[in-house]
Scaffold this motif. Structure first.
Motif, PDB file in Angstrom:
ATOM      1  N   LEU A  77       0.827  -1.197   0.000  1.00 37.84           N
ATOM      2  CA  LEU A  77       0.000   0.000   0.000  1.00 37.84           C
ATOM      3  C   LEU A  77       0.864   1.251   0.000  1.00 37.84           C
ATOM      4  O   LEU A  77       0.579   2.222  -0.715  1.00 37.84           O
ATOM      5  N   LEU A  78       1.931   1.247   0.785  1.00 39.20           N
ATOM      6  CA  LEU A  78       2.836   2.390   0.827  1.00 39.20           C
ATOM      7  C   LEU A  78       3.508   2.605  -0.527  1.00 39.20           C
ATOM      8  O   LEU A  78       3.610   3.740  -1.002  1.00 39.20           O
ATOM      9  N   ALA A  79       3.962   1.515  -1.143  1.00 43.38           N
ATOM     10  CA  ALA A  79       4.624   1.638  -2.445  1.00 43.38           C
ATOM     11  C   ALA A  79       3.675   2.203  -3.497  1.00 43.38           C
ATOM     12  O   ALA A  79       4.045   3.094  -4.274  1.00 43.38           O
ATOM     13  N   LEU A  84       1.675   6.956  -6.562  1.00 44.60           N
ATOM     14  CA  LEU A  84       0.608   7.915  -6.843  1.00 44.60           C
ATOM     15  C   LEU A  84       1.071   9.347  -6.577  1.00 44.60           C
ATOM     16  O   LEU A  84       0.762  10.263  -7.351  1.00 44.60           O
ATOM     17  N   VAL A  85       1.827   9.542  -5.510  1.00 40.49           N
ATOM     18  CA  VAL A  85       2.361  10.872  -5.202  1.00 40.49           C
ATOM     19  C   VAL A  85       3.264  11.357  -6.332  1.00 40.49           C
ATOM     20  O   VAL A  85       3.199  12.522  -6.757  1.00 40.49           O
ATOM     21  N   LEU A  86       4.111  10.468  -6.843  1.00 40.26           N
ATOM     22  CA  LEU A  86       5.010  10.843  -7.940  1.00 40.26           C
ATOM     23  C   LEU A  86       4.226  11.201  -9.203  1.00 40.26           C
ATOM     24  O   LEU A  86       4.575  12.161  -9.906  1.00 40.26           O
ATOM     25  N   LEU A 110       2.358  22.204  -4.371  1.00 44.31           N
ATOM     26  CA  LEU A 110       3.130  21.819  -3.191  1.00 44.31           C
ATOM     27  C   LEU A 110       2.213  21.463  -2.032  1.00 44.31           C
ATOM     28  O   LEU A 110       2.471  20.500  -1.306  1.00 44.31           O
ATOM     29  N   ALA A 111       1.131  22.219  -1.866  1.00 45.58           N
ATOM     30  CA  ALA A 111       0.190  21.923  -0.781  1.00 45.58           C
ATOM     31  C   ALA A 111      -0.443  20.552  -0.965  1.00 45.58           C
ATOM     32  O   ALA A 111      -0.510  19.752  -0.012  1.00 45.58           O
ATOM     33  N   LEU A 116      -0.774  14.986   0.813  1.00 45.77           N
ATOM     34  CA  LEU A 116      -0.948  13.594   0.407  1.00 45.77           C
ATOM     35  C   LEU A 116       0.205  12.734   0.923  1.00 45.77           C
ATOM     36  O   LEU A 116      -0.001  11.601   1.392  1.00 45.77           O
ATOM     37  N   PHE A 117       1.416  13.249   0.850  1.00 40.45           N
ATOM     38  CA  PHE A 117       2.595  12.523   1.338  1.00 40.45           C
ATOM     39  C   PHE A 117       2.479  12.229   2.836  1.00 40.45           C
ATOM     40  O   PHE A 117       2.707  11.099   3.286  1.00 40.45           O
ATOM     41  N   LEU A 118       2.111  13.231   3.610  1.00 34.63           N
ATOM     42  CA  LEU A 118       2.016  13.053   5.059  1.00 34.63           C
ATOM     43  C   LEU A 118       0.888  12.096   5.440  1.00 34.63           C
ATOM     44  O   LEU A 118       1.066  11.229   6.308  1.00 34.63           O
TER      45      LEU A 118
END
Length: 215
Positions: A77-79, A84-86, A110-111, A116-118
């Protein structure tokens, strides 16, 4: 001998030209100090969209049922989430280069990427604690997981919640590295996209954020 009438005419033209130049300089100074209407509306729209995106992602984080998964499922899930973030980040960079307001678009990008990353890591920590109890120094709720994620990202140091298992510490290190990349490399990529957008519109990249209206 010069004609006095001609001299007076030339003097009047010179004064008129000087007055026009002074008026133009004054208008340019006022334009730099006060963004025009379209700029104000674009700035307000970006701030509202950024706030709505952040609020929407946080709402999804709390509403989404995160059931217990295996460690392998959590890692997968993390991968997928990082991929998705990339993808979203790459799409945002392309949008910045073609946006009529590249700096404002960069703020919005950036926001969205940061939130999403956090939240991705907060959800991962939550799943890890529920699939492998004891991974952290205390049981984690979704709020605890988000708190631990922000503590790691801001590097303020741990006090009450710390990872105990090897998996928890590996995931925390991945977030540390990802945070450094997001702050350093990603910020430089966004800055490059902003400069590309400004060059495309015939603007100088060195202009400050509100120095000239982007009509």
């Amino acid at each position: 001998m010069n004609d006095p009438a001609v001299a007076r005419t030339e003097s009047a033209r010179l004064r008129q030209k000087q007055d026009q130049e002074q008026e133009q300089e004054q208008q340019e100074r006022e334009g730099r100090r006060r963004p025009h209407g379209p700029r104000r509306r674009a700035t307000a729209a970006v701030l509202v969209r950024a706030a709505l995106i952040a609020a929407g992602l946080v709402t999804v984080y709390y509403v989404l049922p995160l059931d217990g998964r295996s460690t392998t499922g959590t890692s997968a899930l993390l991968a997928c989430g990082l991929l998705l973030v990339l993808v979203i980040f790459w799409w945002e960079v392309r949008a910045i280069a073609t946006s009529p307001y590249p700096r404002l678009k960069a703020v919005e990008a950036l926001a969205a990427t940061l939130v999403l990353f956090l939240l991705l890591f907060a959800g991962t920590y939550y799943l890890l604690e529920h699939s492998t109890p004891g991974s952290f120094s205390e049981p984690l709720t979704k709020t605890d997981s988000l708190y631990f994620t922000l503590t790691t990202f801001t590097t303020v140091g741990y006090g009450d919640v710390v990872p105990r298992t090897q998996t928890g510490r590996v995931l925390t290190m991945v977030q540390m590295v990802g945070g450094l990349l997001l702050v350093g490399v990603a910020a430089r990529i966004l800055a490059g996209a902003v400069q590309a957008g400004l060059r495309r519109r015939g603007r100088e990249p060195s202009d400050d954020f509100t120095s000239r209206p982007e009509d």
